[in-house]
Enzyme design. Structure first.
Site, PDB file in Angstrom:
ATOM      1  N   TYR A 133       5.856  -2.084  -3.456  1.00  0.00           N
ATOM      2  CA  TYR A 133       4.677  -1.874  -4.223  1.00  0.00           C
ATOM      3  C   TYR A 133       4.844  -0.442  -4.897  1.00  0.00           C
ATOM      4  O   TYR A 133       4.912   0.479  -4.173  1.00  0.00           O
ATOM      5  CB  TYR A 133       3.505  -2.137  -3.534  1.00  0.00           C
ATOM      6  CG  TYR A 133       2.292  -1.823  -4.140  1.00  0.00           C
ATOM      7  CD1 TYR A 133       2.026  -1.537  -5.513  1.00  0.00           C
ATOM      8  CD2 TYR A 133       1.105  -1.925  -3.332  1.00  0.00           C
ATOM      9  CE1 TYR A 133       0.902  -1.367  -6.076  1.00  0.00           C
ATOM     10  CE2 TYR A 133      -0.217  -1.323  -3.854  1.00  0.00           C
ATOM     11  CZ  TYR A 133      -0.265  -1.171  -5.261  1.00  0.00           C
ATOM     12  OH  TYR A 133      -1.437  -0.959  -5.826  1.00  0.00           O
ATOM     13  N   LYS A 161       5.933  -5.545  -6.580  1.00  0.00           N
ATOM     14  CA  LYS A 161       4.668  -5.243  -7.550  1.00  0.00           C
ATOM     15  C   LYS A 161       4.883  -3.790  -8.260  1.00  0.00           C
ATOM     16  O   LYS A 161       4.704  -2.755  -7.776  1.00  0.00           O
ATOM     17  CB  LYS A 161       3.467  -5.184  -6.631  1.00  0.00           C
ATOM     18  CG  LYS A 161       2.215  -5.104  -7.217  1.00  0.00           C
ATOM     19  CD  LYS A 161       0.979  -4.983  -6.232  1.00  0.00           C
ATOM     20  CE  LYS A 161      -0.455  -4.579  -6.937  1.00  0.00           C
ATOM     21  NZ  LYS A 161      -1.562  -4.363  -5.996  1.00  0.00           N
TER      22      LYS A 161
END
Length: 293
Positions: A133, A161
Site C-alpha cells: 500500500y 494499492k
C-alpha cells in the site's frame, strides 16, 4: 477476491470512543447486500493508528465473525515498525483472512532499500497473500515502481494499492513488474476509473462506505470494458469522491455514514475530531448529488 470494489471500511465508535459492535455488524451487512467484493478491515481508513494493538486484532476478528464467510476479509496489518507489522500479520496466519494490506512505514521515511527489506521481512513470516500500500501524502515515503518490481518477485506479494493519484504509475509499475498476475488496485477514488481503464483491477475505496452499490457497478462495468457506461455512473459520484477528502480521512466519511443511518455516531479518537459545520454542508450536498440522500 482481490479485484473489483473493495471497501476501506471505517471502524464505528460509540459516543465514548469504544468500538460500536452494532454499527459494525450493520456496515458488514450493508456491504454483503450491495455486492462489495471484499472488505479491508482496520486499514488506514479504519483508524488503525488510533487503536491499540489488542483492539486492532479484536476488530478484525469480530469482522471475520460477523461476516461469517459472506464476504472476503483483508486485514490491515501495516505499521511503521517492521517487527510490529510482522507480529500483526502473524496474528491472522491461521484465520479466514484472505490476505493482508500493508502500508509503507509512516514517519520513518525509509529509502527504497529499507522499504524492500521491510516488506520482504513481513512476507517471509506468513503464507498469507500480501498487498503493498503506497500513499505518500500520508506516510512521507513513496514506494517506487522499481522497488515494487523487486517485491513482486516474492511469491506471496501479489499486488499493490497505489494511492498517489498519479496515473502514470499504472504503466510504470506494469512495465517494471513483468508479471501479468500482479494486481494493481487504485487507492484514489477520484482517479480510480481512469486507473482501471489503464489496466488496474479495482479500487480500495473510501467512497464505497456510503455508495457501495454504485462502486460495484463502476468496477463491474470497467471489468467488462464498458467504460462509457462506467463513466456515467461515476460522474454522479465525482463531487462525493472529492467531498469525502475535504478534511482528513476518515472524518468526512464517518459523518456521511452517520447521516445515512449506517452508523449511530461519527465519533473519532483524538487527535481526530468531527467534521466542521461548514464542511458538513458540502458533504451533504455531494450525497444529494449522488442520489444517496
Amino acid at each position: 477476491m482481490f479485484t473489483g470494489s473493495i471497501v476501506a471500511l471505517i471502524t464505528p465508535m460509540d459516543s465514548k470512543g469504544s468500538i460500536d459492535q452494532n454499527s459494525l455488524k450493520k456496515l458488514i451487512d450493508y456491504h454483503v447486500v450491495n455486492g462489495t467484493n471484499a472488505i479491508v478491515a482496520v486499514g488506514t481508513t479504519g483508524e488503525m493508528s488510533g487503536l491499540t494493538n489488542e483492539e486492532h486484532i479484536d476488530v478484525i476478528m469480530r469482522i471475520l465473525d460477523m461476516s461469517d464467510g459472506r464476504i472476503p476479509i483483508i486485514a490491515g496489518t501495516g505499521a511503521n515498525s517492521t517487527t510490529e507489522a510482522i507480529s500483526l500479520t502473524r496474528c491472522f496466519n491461521n484465520t479466514d483472512v484472505i490476505g493482508c494490506l500493508s502500508v509503507t512505514p509512516y514517519y520513518n521515511r525509509p529509502n527504497q532499500e529499507g522499504l524492500f527489506q521491510h516488506f520482504k521481512a513481513i512476507a517471509e513470516n506468513t503464507d498469507l497473500p500480501q498487498i503493498l500500500y503506497n500513499v505518500p501524502v500520508r506516510t512521507g515515503c513513496d514506494l517506487l515502481p522499481h522497488t515494487v518490481a523487486r517485491l513482486s518477485q516474492i511469491k506471496n506479494i501479489i499486488g499493490i494499492k497505489e494511492a498517489t493519484g498519479n496515473l502514470n504509475r499504472v504503466s510504470q509499475i506494469r512495465n517494471a513488474v513483468n508479471n501479468d498476475d500482479f494486481i494493481l488496485l487504485s487507492g484514489d477514488d477520484i482517479t480510480a476509473l481512469d486507473f482501471m481503464q489503464l489496466g488496474g483491477k479495482g479500487v480500495v475505496s473510501v467512497t464505497a462506505n456510503v455508495a457501495a452499490n454504485k462502486m460495484v457497478q463502476i468496477c463491474n462495468l470497467a471489468s467488462e470494458g464498458k467504460f462509457i457506461d462506467a463513466r456515467h455512473v461515476n460522474d454522479c459520484l465525482i463531487s462525493l469522491h472529492k467531498a469525502l477528502f475535504i478534511e482528513t480521512n476518515p472524518i468526512p466519511v464517518k459523518w456521511a455514514c452517520k447521516i445515512l443511518g449506517l452508523i449511530t455516531h461519527d465519533s473519532l479518537r483524538l487527535p481526530m475530531t468531527t467534521l466542521s459545520f461548514s464542511n458538513k454542508k458540502i458533504v451533504q450536498q455531494a450525497l444529494i448529488q449522488a442520489n444517496l440522500l
